[in-house]
Structure formats: structure tokens, C-alpha cells
Scaffold this motif. Structure first.
Motif, PDB file in Angstrom:
ATOM      1  N   ILE A  59       0.277 -33.316  30.683  1.00 17.55           N
ATOM      2  CA  ILE A  59      -0.437 -34.425  30.045  1.00 17.55           C
ATOM      3  C   ILE A  59       0.329 -35.710  30.344  1.00 17.55           C
ATOM      4  CG2 ILE A  59      -1.359 -35.353  27.895  1.00 17.55           C
ATOM      5  CD1 ILE A  59      -1.177 -32.499  26.728  1.00 17.55           C
ATOM      6  N   GLU A  60      -0.338 -36.639  30.989  1.00 21.45           N
ATOM      7  CA  GLU A  60       0.278 -37.917  31.332  1.00 21.45           C
ATOM      8  C   GLU A  60       0.498 -38.759  30.066  1.00 21.45           C
ATOM      9  OE1 GLU A  60      -2.199 -39.914  34.176  1.00 21.45           O
ATOM     10  OE2 GLU A  60      -2.081 -38.269  35.619  1.00 21.45           O
ATOM     11  N   PRO A  61       1.399 -39.745  30.139  1.00 28.00           N
ATOM     12  CA  PRO A  61       1.599 -40.646  28.995  1.00 28.00           C
ATOM     13  C   PRO A  61       0.275 -41.295  28.583  1.00 28.00           C
ATOM     14  CG  PRO A  61       3.347 -40.949  30.600  1.00 28.00           C
ATOM     15  CD  PRO A  61       2.332 -40.032  31.233  1.00 28.00           C
ATOM     16  N   GLY A  62       0.013 -41.300  27.276  1.00 29.61           N
ATOM     17  CA  GLY A  62      -1.200 -41.896  26.734  1.00 29.61           C
ATOM     18  C   GLY A  62      -2.429 -41.001  26.803  1.00 29.61           C
ATOM     19  N   ALA A  63      -2.302 -39.813  27.333  1.00 30.48           N
ATOM     20  CA  ALA A  63      -3.459 -38.932  27.535  1.00 30.48           C
ATOM     21  C   ALA A  63      -3.510 -37.821  26.479  1.00 30.48           C
ATOM     22  CB  ALA A  63      -3.416 -38.330  28.936  1.00 30.48           C
ATOM     23  N   GLN A  64      -4.627 -37.089  26.503  1.00 28.88           N
ATOM     24  CA  GLN A  64      -4.839 -35.972  25.579  1.00 28.88           C
ATOM     25  C   GLN A  64      -5.107 -34.694  26.364  1.00 28.88           C
ATOM     26  OE1 GLN A  64      -8.315 -36.917  23.237  1.00 28.88           O
ATOM     27  NE2 GLN A  64      -9.725 -36.579  24.923  1.00 28.88           N
ATOM     28  N   SER A  65      -4.889 -33.560  25.695  1.00 28.39           N
ATOM     29  CA  SER A  65      -5.162 -32.266  26.328  1.00 28.39           C
ATOM     30  C   SER A  65      -6.655 -32.013  26.423  1.00 28.39           C
ATOM     31  CB  SER A  65      -4.501 -31.145  25.524  1.00 28.39           C
ATOM     32  OG  SER A  65      -4.988 -31.146  24.178  1.00 28.39           O
ATOM     33  N   SER A  66      -7.388 -32.454  25.421  1.00 26.97           N
ATOM     34  CA  SER A  66      -8.833 -32.244  25.314  1.00 26.97           C
ATOM     35  C   SER A  66      -9.305 -33.048  24.123  1.00 26.97           C
ATOM     36  CB  SER A  66      -9.143 -30.756  25.083  1.00 26.97           C
ATOM     37  OG  SER A  66      -8.583 -30.334  23.851  1.00 26.97           O
ATOM     38  N   ALA A  67     -10.606 -33.067  23.911  1.00 26.23           N
ATOM     39  CA  ALA A  67     -11.112 -33.595  22.647  1.00 26.23           C
ATOM     40  C   ALA A  67     -10.727 -32.589  21.562  1.00 26.23           C
ATOM     41  CB  ALA A  67     -12.617 -33.770  22.709  1.00 26.23           C
ATOM     42  N   THR A 118       4.234 -40.631  24.496  1.00 27.44           N
ATOM     43  CA  THR A 118       5.511 -41.058  25.059  1.00 27.44           C
ATOM     44  C   THR A 118       5.286 -41.687  26.436  1.00 27.44           C
ATOM     45  OG1 THR A 118       6.048 -39.036  26.302  1.00 27.44           O
ATOM     46  CG2 THR A 118       6.546 -39.046  23.920  1.00 27.44           C
ATOM     47  N   ALA A 119       6.391 -42.084  27.064  1.00 24.73           N
ATOM     48  CA  ALA A 119       6.341 -42.694  28.397  1.00 24.73           C
ATOM     49  C   ALA A 119       6.566 -41.673  29.506  1.00 24.73           C
ATOM     50  CB  ALA A 119       7.391 -43.800  28.491  1.00 24.73           C
ATOM     51  N   ARG A 120       6.702 -40.387  29.149  1.00 19.92           N
ATOM     52  CA  ARG A 120       6.939 -39.334  30.137  1.00 19.92           C
ATOM     53  C   ARG A 120       5.884 -38.252  30.037  1.00 19.92           C
ATOM     54  NH1 ARG A 120      13.405 -38.857  29.495  1.00 19.92           N
ATOM     55  NH2 ARG A 120      13.880 -40.683  30.765  1.00 19.92           N
ATOM     56  N   ASP A 121       5.653 -37.543  31.143  1.00 21.10           N
ATOM     57  CA  ASP A 121       4.723 -36.420  31.131  1.00 21.10           C
ATOM     58  C   ASP A 121       5.179 -35.352  30.133  1.00 21.10           C
ATOM     59  OD1 ASP A 121       3.276 -37.630  33.154  1.00 21.10           O
ATOM     60  OD2 ASP A 121       3.865 -36.200  34.712  1.00 21.10           O
ATOM     61  N   ALA A 122       4.221 -34.651  29.562  1.00 19.90           N
ATOM     62  CA  ALA A 122       4.492 -33.484  28.716  1.00 19.90           C
ATOM     63  C   ALA A 122       3.911 -32.271  29.421  1.00 19.90           C
ATOM     64  CB  ALA A 122       3.864 -33.660  27.344  1.00 19.90           C
ATOM     65  N   LEU A 123       4.538 -31.121  29.222  1.00 18.62           N
ATOM     66  CA  LEU A 123       4.116 -29.894  29.877  1.00 18.62           C
ATOM     67  C   LEU A 123       3.914 -28.797  28.832  1.00 18.62           C
ATOM     68  CD1 LEU A 123       3.698 -29.045  32.850  1.00 18.62           C
ATOM     69  CD2 LEU A 123       6.065 -28.236  32.842  1.00 18.62           C
ATOM     70  N   LEU A 124       2.700 -28.204  28.822  1.00 16.35           N
ATOM     71  CA  LEU A 124       2.357 -27.159  27.863  1.00 16.35           C
ATOM     72  C   LEU A 124       1.967 -25.889  28.605  1.00 16.35           C
ATOM     73  CD1 LEU A 124      -0.165 -29.152  25.599  1.00 16.35           C
ATOM     74  CD2 LEU A 124       2.321 -29.037  25.372  1.00 16.35           C
ATOM     75  N   LEU A 125       2.345 -24.743  28.042  1.00 20.95           N
ATOM     76  CA  LEU A 125       1.832 -23.465  28.505  1.00 20.95           C
ATOM     77  C   LEU A 125       0.723 -23.102  27.533  1.00 20.95           C
ATOM     78  CD1 LEU A 125       2.217 -21.184  30.591  1.00 20.95           C
ATOM     79  CD2 LEU A 125       3.554 -19.993  28.829  1.00 20.95           C
ATOM     80  N   VAL A 126      -0.497 -22.989  28.039  1.00 17.50           N
ATOM     81  CA  VAL A 126      -1.684 -22.757  27.206  1.00 17.50           C
ATOM     82  C   VAL A 126      -2.245 -21.375  27.543  1.00 17.50           C
ATOM     83  CG1 VAL A 126      -3.976 -23.610  26.589  1.00 17.50           C
ATOM     84  CG2 VAL A 126      -2.163 -25.232  27.217  1.00 17.50           C
ATOM     85  N   ILE A 127      -2.370 -20.537  26.516  1.00 18.16           N
ATOM     86  CA  ILE A 127      -2.865 -19.174  26.703  1.00 18.16           C
ATOM     87  C   ILE A 127      -4.056 -18.972  25.781  1.00 18.16           C
ATOM     88  CG2 ILE A 127      -2.285 -16.718  26.548  1.00 18.16           C
ATOM     89  CD1 ILE A 127       0.704 -17.665  26.776  1.00 18.16           C
ATOM     90  N   GLY A 128      -5.137 -18.473  26.335  1.00 14.71           N
ATOM     91  CA  GLY A 128      -6.323 -18.201  25.534  1.00 14.71           C
ATOM     92  C   GLY A 128      -7.068 -17.003  26.069  1.00 14.71           C
ATOM     93  N   ASP A 129      -7.737 -16.279  25.163  1.00 17.37           N
ATOM     94  CA  ASP A 129      -8.488 -15.120  25.647  1.00 17.37           C
ATOM     95  C   ASP A 129      -9.825 -15.590  26.211  1.00 17.37           C
ATOM     96  OD1 ASP A 129     -10.836 -14.298  23.643  1.00 17.37           O
ATOM     97  OD2 ASP A 129      -9.167 -15.031  22.432  1.00 17.37           O
ATOM     98  N   ARG A 130     -10.523 -14.692  26.839  1.00 14.95           N
ATOM     99  CA  ARG A 130     -11.788 -15.024  27.506  1.00 14.95           C
ATOM    100  C   ARG A 130     -12.957 -14.273  26.881  1.00 14.95           C
ATOM    101  NH1 ARG A 130      -9.733 -15.347  33.821  1.00 14.95           N
ATOM    102  NH2 ARG A 130      -8.477 -17.204  33.500  1.00 14.95           N
TER     103      ARG A 130
END
Length: 163
Positions: A59-67, A118-130
Motif C-alpha cells: 500500500i503506497e503512502p496515502g492509499a488504502q487496501s480496499s473500500a 505514513t510516507a513509506r510503503d506498507a506491506l501486508l500478507l493477506v490470506i482469505g478462503d475462496r
């Protein structure tokens, strides 16, 4: 029967950095821009997983993962790998840093998203079932999504009319 080289299963071990990033979304055009500054590496797809998905989301600075959203039939689990994000849920806002996790059980109704303030990228590990026939509610925007047996989401307005 032996598989040919192009039919072989993907390697069990791989470097996520070798996979392309994508900011593709199934959201209707009116909501795409707000989600165009988060990038996914589809780790689970690369590994050939079919029962659950695993994405490395940047996720870039100022951005969201989703709505902000909640799933009716699918669980979600998120681990903050790097950077800092604000988790926004029905309960409010909480800042999460590296090593913290969040989980959202199917049908729990707790709408959530992650925002990088923040002013730096954030990194998430996202796990979801299907799990098929999932529905996604979006309390903050006029959107609702339903997945068919094939797993693809169809987005409509909350009243069911097309976007």
C-alpha cells in the motif's frame, strides 16, 4: 503419465519479488481510482492454491487496501509485514506495525480496511478462503458484491441495480 515442462506444477518455494505486482480490481469504474495505489503479488495463485488465496499487498503512502468491507462467507487474515497502517473497523481506528495481525471471521459483519497514512510503503500478507457464493457489503460506498459458484464477483449498487 509424465507431465511436460509447460504442465508441471509450480515450484514449492519461490521468491515473492519474482512475481509481478498488479493493482487490478473488480470494483466498478467509479471506485477504481481510490484503490489504484495498492499492489498485489498473488502468491497463492502462483503456488497453485485453490482453497484459499494469499496476497502480498503493498500500500503506497496515502492509499488504502480496499473500500471498507465485510464478507458473508469468507474469512480474512492479515499480517503486517513492513511499515505501518491504520486499521479502520466498525469499532474505530487502530495503528498496526510490523508483526501485528488482524482477523475477520466470515459473517462477522465487521467492515474493515487498511490505510497507509505514513510516507513509506506498507506491506501486508493477506490470506482469505475462496468459499463460493460470498457476498461483500460496503457500508461507506454504494456498492455490494456477490460471487457466483465460479468465484467472480458481480458488483451492483446496494439496491441491486447495475453501476
Amino acid at each position: 503419465m509424465r507431465q511436460s515442462w509447460h504442465e508441471q506444477a509450480p515450484p514449492a518455494a519461490f521468491d515473492p519479488a519474482d512475481l509481478p505486482e498488479s493493482n487490478a480490481t473488480s470494483y466498478p469504474a467509479i471506485f477504481r481510482e481510490a484503490n489504484s495505489h495498492r499492489w498485489n503479488r498473488r502468491l497463492g495463485d502462483h503456488a497453485g492454491l485453490t482453497n484459499f488465496g494469499v496476497n502480498l499487498t503493498r500500500i503506497e503512502p496515502g492509499a488504502q487496501s480496499s473500500a471498507r468491507h465485510a464478507h458473508s462467507r469468507q474469512d480474512e487474515f492479515i499480517w503486517v509485514v513492513a511499515g505501518e497502517v491504520v486499521l479502520e473497523t466498525d469499532e474505530g481506528r487502530q495503528t498496526l506495525g510490523p508483526g501485528t495481525c488482524a482477523g475477520f471471521p466470515a459473517g462477522g459483519g465487521n467492515a474493515h480496511r487498511f490505510v497507509n497514512e505514513t510516507a513509506r510503503d506498507a506491506l501486508l500478507l493477506v490470506i482469505g478462503d475462496r468459499t463460493s457464493l460470498d457476498e461483500i457489503s460496503y457500508p461507506d460506498i454504494d456498492n455490494h458484491a456477490r460471487a457466483g459458484a465460479h468465484g467472480r464477483y458481480v458488483h451492483t449498487r446496494k439496491d441491486g441495480t447495475p453501476h
